[in-house]
Design a protein around this motif. Structure first.
Motif, PDB file in Angstrom:
ATOM      1  N   MET A   1       0.839  -1.172   0.000  1.00  0.00           N
ATOM      2  CA  MET A   1       0.000   0.000   0.000  1.00  0.00           C
ATOM      3  C   MET A   1       0.892   1.246   0.000  1.00  0.00           C
ATOM      4  O   MET A   1       1.887   1.306   0.706  1.00  0.00           O
ATOM      5  CB  MET A   1      -0.887  -0.024   1.247  1.00  0.00           C
ATOM      6  CG  MET A   1      -1.694   1.234   1.413  1.00  0.00           C
ATOM      7  SD  MET A   1      -2.891   1.149   2.742  1.00  0.00           S
ATOM      8  CE  MET A   1      -4.177   0.260   1.902  1.00  0.00           C
ATOM      9  N   GLY A   3       2.427   4.895   0.781  1.00  0.00           N
ATOM     10  CA  GLY A   3       2.504   5.697   1.994  1.00  0.00           C
ATOM     11  C   GLY A   3       3.677   6.648   1.921  1.00  0.00           C
ATOM     12  O   GLY A   3       4.594   6.459   1.125  1.00  0.00           O
ATOM     13  N   TYR A  64      12.712  -2.612  11.565  1.00  0.00           N
ATOM     14  CA  TYR A  64      11.553  -2.712  10.683  1.00  0.00           C
ATOM     15  C   TYR A  64      11.559  -4.065   9.992  1.00  0.00           C
ATOM     16  O   TYR A  64      12.621  -4.585   9.643  1.00  0.00           O
ATOM     17  CB  TYR A  64      11.558  -1.580   9.665  1.00  0.00           C
ATOM     18  CG  TYR A  64      10.887  -0.340  10.194  1.00  0.00           C
ATOM     19  CD1 TYR A  64       9.545  -0.114   9.955  1.00  0.00           C
ATOM     20  CD2 TYR A  64      11.586   0.584  10.963  1.00  0.00           C
ATOM     21  CE1 TYR A  64       8.909   1.009  10.457  1.00  0.00           C
ATOM     22  CE2 TYR A  64      10.963   1.702  11.471  1.00  0.00           C
ATOM     23  CZ  TYR A  64       9.617   1.913  11.208  1.00  0.00           C
ATOM     24  OH  TYR A  64       8.989   3.016  11.722  1.00  0.00           O
ATOM     25  N   THR A  66       8.865  -4.737   7.549  1.00  0.00           N
ATOM     26  CA  THR A  66       8.273  -4.519   6.224  1.00  0.00           C
ATOM     27  C   THR A  66       8.730  -3.160   5.719  1.00  0.00           C
ATOM     28  O   THR A  66       9.095  -2.278   6.498  1.00  0.00           O
ATOM     29  CB  THR A  66       6.728  -4.566   6.253  1.00  0.00           C
ATOM     30  OG1 THR A  66       6.246  -3.486   7.058  1.00  0.00           O
ATOM     31  CG2 THR A  66       6.217  -5.889   6.794  1.00  0.00           C
ATOM     32  N   SER A  67       8.691  -3.000   4.402  1.00  0.00           N
ATOM     33  CA  SER A  67       9.162  -1.752   3.787  1.00  0.00           C
ATOM     34  C   SER A  67       8.514  -1.606   2.417  1.00  0.00           C
ATOM     35  O   SER A  67       7.655  -2.402   2.031  1.00  0.00           O
ATOM     36  CB  SER A  67      10.685  -1.784   3.661  1.00  0.00           C
ATOM     37  OG  SER A  67      11.070  -2.858   2.827  1.00  0.00           O
ATOM     38  N   LEU A  80       8.287   3.183   4.787  1.00  0.00           N
ATOM     39  CA  LEU A  80       7.080   3.975   4.571  1.00  0.00           C
ATOM     40  C   LEU A  80       6.351   4.152   5.902  1.00  0.00           C
ATOM     41  O   LEU A  80       6.613   3.431   6.863  1.00  0.00           O
ATOM     42  CB  LEU A  80       6.162   3.277   3.574  1.00  0.00           C
ATOM     43  CG  LEU A  80       6.769   2.930   2.220  1.00  0.00           C
ATOM     44  CD1 LEU A  80       5.765   2.167   1.371  1.00  0.00           C
ATOM     45  CD2 LEU A  80       7.248   4.177   1.499  1.00  0.00           C
ATOM     46  N   GLN A  81       5.392   5.075   5.915  1.00  0.00           N
ATOM     47  CA  GLN A  81       4.635   5.307   7.140  1.00  0.00           C
ATOM     48  C   GLN A  81       3.920   4.050   7.616  1.00  0.00           C
ATOM     49  O   GLN A  81       3.775   3.828   8.807  1.00  0.00           O
ATOM     50  CB  GLN A  81       3.634   6.437   6.937  1.00  0.00           C
ATOM     51  CG  GLN A  81       2.880   6.806   8.205  1.00  0.00           C
ATOM     52  CD  GLN A  81       1.950   7.971   8.005  1.00  0.00           C
ATOM     53  OE1 GLN A  81       1.606   8.324   6.884  1.00  0.00           O
ATOM     54  NE2 GLN A  81       1.549   8.581   9.094  1.00  0.00           N
ATOM     55  N   ASP A  82       3.496   3.192   6.688  1.00  0.00           N
ATOM     56  CA  ASP A  82       2.771   1.975   7.085  1.00  0.00           C
ATOM     57  C   ASP A  82       3.679   0.758   7.244  1.00  0.00           C
ATOM     58  O   ASP A  82       3.192  -0.353   7.451  1.00  0.00           O
ATOM     59  CB  ASP A  82       1.637   1.676   6.114  1.00  0.00           C
ATOM     60  CG  ASP A  82       2.125   1.341   4.711  1.00  0.00           C
ATOM     61  OD1 ASP A  82       3.320   1.537   4.427  1.00  0.00           O
ATOM     62  OD2 ASP A  82       1.302   0.896   3.896  1.00  0.00           O
ATOM     63  N   SER A  83       5.007   0.955   7.194  1.00  0.00           N
ATOM     64  CA  SER A  83       5.934  -0.151   7.443  1.00  0.00           C
ATOM     65  C   SER A  83       5.830  -0.573   8.913  1.00  0.00           C
ATOM     66  O   SER A  83       5.562   0.249   9.779  1.00  0.00           O
ATOM     67  CB  SER A  83       7.372   0.273   7.136  1.00  0.00           C
ATOM     68  OG  SER A  83       7.527   0.603   5.769  1.00  0.00           O
ATOM     69  N   MET A  84       6.057  -1.850   9.170  1.00  0.00           N
ATOM     70  CA  MET A  84       5.922  -2.384  10.527  1.00  0.00           C
ATOM     71  C   MET A  84       7.297  -2.592  11.157  1.00  0.00           C
ATOM     72  O   MET A  84       8.204  -3.097  10.513  1.00  0.00           O
ATOM     73  CB  MET A  84       5.177  -3.716  10.505  1.00  0.00           C
ATOM     74  CG  MET A  84       3.775  -3.635   9.914  1.00  0.00           C
ATOM     75  SD  MET A  84       2.687  -2.531  10.789  1.00  0.00           S
ATOM     76  CE  MET A  84       2.551  -3.361  12.334  1.00  0.00           C
ATOM     77  N   VAL A  95       5.504   3.731  16.179  1.00  0.00           N
ATOM     78  CA  VAL A  95       4.376   4.471  15.626  1.00  0.00           C
ATOM     79  C   VAL A  95       4.883   5.765  15.005  1.00  0.00           C
ATOM     80  O   VAL A  95       5.321   6.663  15.726  1.00  0.00           O
ATOM     81  CB  VAL A  95       3.339   4.786  16.726  1.00  0.00           C
ATOM     82  CG1 VAL A  95       2.156   5.542  16.147  1.00  0.00           C
ATOM     83  CG2 VAL A  95       2.894   3.521  17.431  1.00  0.00           C
ATOM     84  N   SER A 106       5.594   2.981  -2.670  1.00  0.00           N
ATOM     85  CA  SER A 106       4.769   1.785  -2.494  1.00  0.00           C
ATOM     86  C   SER A 106       5.640   0.537  -2.532  1.00  0.00           C
ATOM     87  O   SER A 106       6.772   0.581  -2.904  1.00  0.00           O
ATOM     88  CB  SER A 106       3.693   1.694  -3.561  1.00  0.00           C
ATOM     89  OG  SER A 106       4.263   1.578  -4.836  1.00  0.00           O
TER      90      SER A 106
END
Length: 106
Positions: A1, A3, A64, A66-67, A80-84, A95, A106
């Motif tokens: 996605m 971000g 992190y 995910t990326s 990205l902002q939505d990376s975990m 956060v 993306s």
């Protein structure tokens, strides 16, 4: 996605409110004059107030997991902002609170 891309100036906190900063941002690619951060960079957490009776202590570092899949810096995926991310030793996430809005990956 898609971000926003994370950079050195982004405000990122652990789940308990400690300030997280990247240990090694990627200086050759900048966003708004700030170096971007890739998945290869660990984060250092300062000021985490979490203390448990079990003794695993406050958040100290985070990595992190995910990326971005399509945006690379120096051959390494950017964050990205939505990376975990997962903090050690608590296992809680980071956060992103404030990020730059102009460059999206993306």
């Amino acid at each position: 996605m898609p971000g926003p891309v994370l950079h050195l100036g982004a405000t990122i906190l652990c789940s308990h409110g400690g300030q997280a900063t990247p240990a090694t941002p990627f200086p050759r690619v900048t966003v708004g004059g700030q170096p971007v951060v890739t998945i290869a960079s660990p984060y250092l957490v300062a000021g985490c107030p979490f203390v448990t009776p079990g003794g695993n202590g406050p958040c100290v570092t985070a990595n992190y997991v995910t990326s971005a899949t399509r945006v690379l810096a120096g051959g390494t995926p950017v964050l990205l902002q939505d990376s975990m991310a997962v903090c050690a030793p608590t296992g809680t996430p980071l956060v992103p609170v404030v990020v730059q809005p102009r460059v999206v990956g993306s």
